[in-house]
Scaffold this active site. Sequence first.
Site, PDB file in Angstrom:
ATOM      1  N   PHE A 113       0.766  -1.258   0.044  1.00 31.85           N
ATOM      2  CA  PHE A 113      -0.137  -0.078   0.058  1.00 31.85           C
ATOM      3  C   PHE A 113       0.911   1.136  -0.001  1.00 31.85           C
ATOM      4  O   PHE A 113       0.435   2.329   0.527  1.00 31.85           O
ATOM      5  CB  PHE A 113      -0.953   0.119   1.399  1.00 31.85           C
TER       6      PHE A 113
ATOM      7  N   LYS B 202      -5.472   2.394 -13.264  1.00 34.09           N
ATOM      8  CA  LYS B 202      -5.300   1.179 -13.632  1.00 34.09           C
ATOM      9  C   LYS B 202      -6.263   0.229 -12.897  1.00 34.09           C
ATOM     10  O   LYS B 202      -6.978  -0.533 -13.239  1.00 34.09           O
ATOM     11  CB  LYS B 202      -3.936   0.833 -13.663  1.00 34.09           C
TER      12      LYS B 202
ATOM     13  N   CYS C 287      -1.200   3.813 -10.653  1.00 35.04           N
ATOM     14  CA  CYS C 287      -2.283   3.059  -9.645  1.00 35.04           C
ATOM     15  C   CYS C 287      -3.469   3.231  -9.770  1.00 35.04           C
ATOM     16  O   CYS C 287      -4.141   2.159 -10.337  1.00 35.04           O
ATOM     17  CB  CYS C 287      -1.414   3.144  -8.243  1.00 35.04           C
TER      18      CYS C 287
HETATM   19  C1  UGA Z   1      -1.716   5.003  -4.530  1.00 34.77           C
HETATM   20  C2  UGA Z   1      -2.262   4.536  -3.149  1.00 34.77           C
HETATM   21  O1  UGA Z   1      -2.393   5.845  -2.477  1.00 34.77           O
HETATM   22  C3  UGA Z   1      -1.480   3.694  -2.435  1.00 34.77           C
HETATM   23  O2  UGA Z   1      -1.861   3.330  -1.085  1.00 34.77           O
HETATM   24  C4  UGA Z   1      -1.224   2.598  -3.152  1.00 34.77           C
HETATM   25  O3  UGA Z   1      -0.212   1.631  -2.596  1.00 34.77           O
HETATM   26  C5  UGA Z   1      -0.610   2.897  -4.749  1.00 34.77           C
HETATM   27  O4  UGA Z   1      -1.432   3.836  -5.145  1.00 34.77           O
HETATM   28  C6  UGA Z   1      -0.336   1.595  -5.570  1.00 34.77           C
HETATM   29  O5  UGA Z   1      -1.389   1.039  -5.909  1.00 34.77           O
HETATM   30  O6  UGA Z   1       0.780   1.284  -5.608  1.00 34.77           O
HETATM   31  P1  UGA Z   1       0.086   6.673  -5.642  1.00 34.77           P
HETATM   32  O7  UGA Z   1      -0.465   6.160  -6.954  1.00 34.77           O
HETATM   33  O8  UGA Z   1       1.536   7.006  -5.148  1.00 34.77           O
HETATM   34  O9  UGA Z   1      -0.636   5.725  -4.299  1.00 34.77           O
HETATM   35  O10 UGA Z   1      -0.798   8.190  -5.485  1.00 34.77           O
HETATM   36  P2  UGA Z   1      -1.503   8.926  -4.542  1.00 34.77           P
HETATM   37  O11 UGA Z   1      -0.774   9.742  -3.532  1.00 34.77           O
HETATM   38  O12 UGA Z   1      -2.556   8.131  -3.767  1.00 34.77           O
HETATM   39  O13 UGA Z   1      -2.246  10.132  -5.386  1.00 34.77           O
HETATM   40  C7  UGA Z   1      -3.166   9.427  -6.527  1.00 34.77           C
HETATM   41  C8  UGA Z   1      -3.674  10.684  -7.207  1.00 34.77           C
HETATM   42  O14 UGA Z   1      -4.794  11.470  -6.307  1.00 34.77           O
HETATM   43  C9  UGA Z   1      -2.743  11.571  -7.694  1.00 34.77           C
HETATM   44  O15 UGA Z   1      -3.042  12.071  -9.154  1.00 34.77           O
HETATM   45  C10 UGA Z   1      -2.954  12.884  -6.830  1.00 34.77           C
HETATM   46  O16 UGA Z   1      -2.601  14.133  -7.017  1.00 34.77           O
HETATM   47  C11 UGA Z   1      -4.485  12.591  -6.432  1.00 34.77           C
HETATM   48  N1  UGA Z   1      -5.087  13.203  -4.980  1.00 34.77           N
HETATM   49  C12 UGA Z   1      -4.618  12.686  -3.992  1.00 34.77           C
HETATM   50  C13 UGA Z   1      -6.031  14.250  -5.191  1.00 34.77           C
HETATM   51  O17 UGA Z   1      -6.334  14.951  -6.306  1.00 34.77           O
HETATM   52  N2  UGA Z   1      -6.601  14.809  -4.020  1.00 34.77           N
HETATM   53  C14 UGA Z   1      -6.099  14.312  -2.782  1.00 34.77           C
HETATM   54  O18 UGA Z   1      -6.610  14.826  -1.869  1.00 34.77           O
HETATM   55  C15 UGA Z   1      -5.236  13.251  -2.790  1.00 34.77           C
END
Ligand code: UGA
Length: 437
Positions: A148, A259, A256
Amino acid sequence: METVTVLGAGYVGLTTAACLAHLGHRVHAIDADAARVHRLQAGEIDLLEPGLPEMVRAHQQTGHLSFSTDPGSRIGGSDAVLLCLPTPARVDGSADLAAVRSWLPHLRRHLSPGRRIILKSTVPPGTQRQLVTVLDRPDIAMISNPEFLREGHAIHDWLNPDRIVIGADEPESTRYLSSLYTSLDAPVVETDPTSAELIKYAANTFLALKITYANTLAELCEHIGANITDVRTGIGHDPRIGNTYLDAGPGWGGPCLPKDVRALVSTGTRTTTDLGLLHALLETNAYHQRRIVTLVEQLLPRPLTGARVAVLGLAFKAATNDLRDSPALHIANLLAARRAHVTAYDPAIDASATPTAGQLTLTESATAAVAGADVVLVLTEWPEFAELPWHHLARDMRGDVVLDTRGKLDRTLLRGAGLHLRTLGEPFSEIAAARTA
Ligand code: UGA
């Protein structure tokens, strides 16, 4: 101390390998990409991930972490093999398991009786059961153990997990993982492999739902004269809701969330489960990306075609150089497809080494991107964008509007520089008033 092999040296694999070495195990990581392995052997890490290069190099020096492309030599002597292989989306949205499956013959041939396979790749529910059948080694336990971690926080998240999910048929598997993750302090969720696989998709999809809900509320706020920041704070204090993943922005993206939501939708289709909610989620996220283009259009004093748009940020979020499924890149391309002249800058992207198409040009500095712009569009929440010399930049601009989709810029500072700041989810009459004055 265990001797383990990690298959796949991408984001999850490399972090897992380095952190297991950090916990005191002897780790060998194998990747099919010879060029990547050569770079890793030389201590070169392509990923922008705080602390990871230092951790990898430190454990290479102690001899606890090594890399190769050769499966045979190491798998045989391993107590466990961790599968950290990519499962990219196929055209229909389903997960492509080719990389995972390609290693099964090696595992069947080389693994000694009584050893374990730990499945950390994100795979559709039911995959572990299928792989066990194909592997055809009843003497080997295959444990589903999803990861995660977030990009940009990978080491912290790996070493400080919220929970450890163990999907296994044998109670002994939990004991083994507890000894492997010896000093990690987290609640353990013991379940069957299919439920463990679903937990991973369900978690990422729930995060996506939360963000899309925030984006929907932000748009509503703009129409009714409410403020999303206050609304977010007001609902976030409720522990049943929580105050994270409620930041409005240009839609969610990255390697992530998109997908995994698509793969879960595909699982629903395959099993004739009505996942209409998730279809709406995907459509609404695409809408929120297109909405940014509409907002830019509304803010411009001239037609979008031929207008100069400066984009600040292309990575899918700050603290990474990852452009995969990046909303920022997608929006920049949408603007360029509408024949706007788009100049984009991202502090983590090498402009000269990144190919672009059409009227999208990358620059090496924010100053170069903003020069001559009719409007500035902030798409990634890099902290340095708030620190830019806005007084100086404003003088070089043709227009006077900044659309900050991440809500990180200082309104007073920009106003002092003679700029109008438009954010998401806040009433905005400033420009209309200024233009009619
Ligand atoms: C995400 C999950 O948060 C991890 O727990 C998981 O392990 C990972 O995918 C995975 O499957 O490997 P990550 O892809 O690094 O992690 O990205 P996040 O930090 O969760 O952000 C995802 C997207 O949501 C980004 O585009 C971010 O800018 C956006 N976001 C996030 C928002 O627009 N608002 C928010 O409040 C939070």
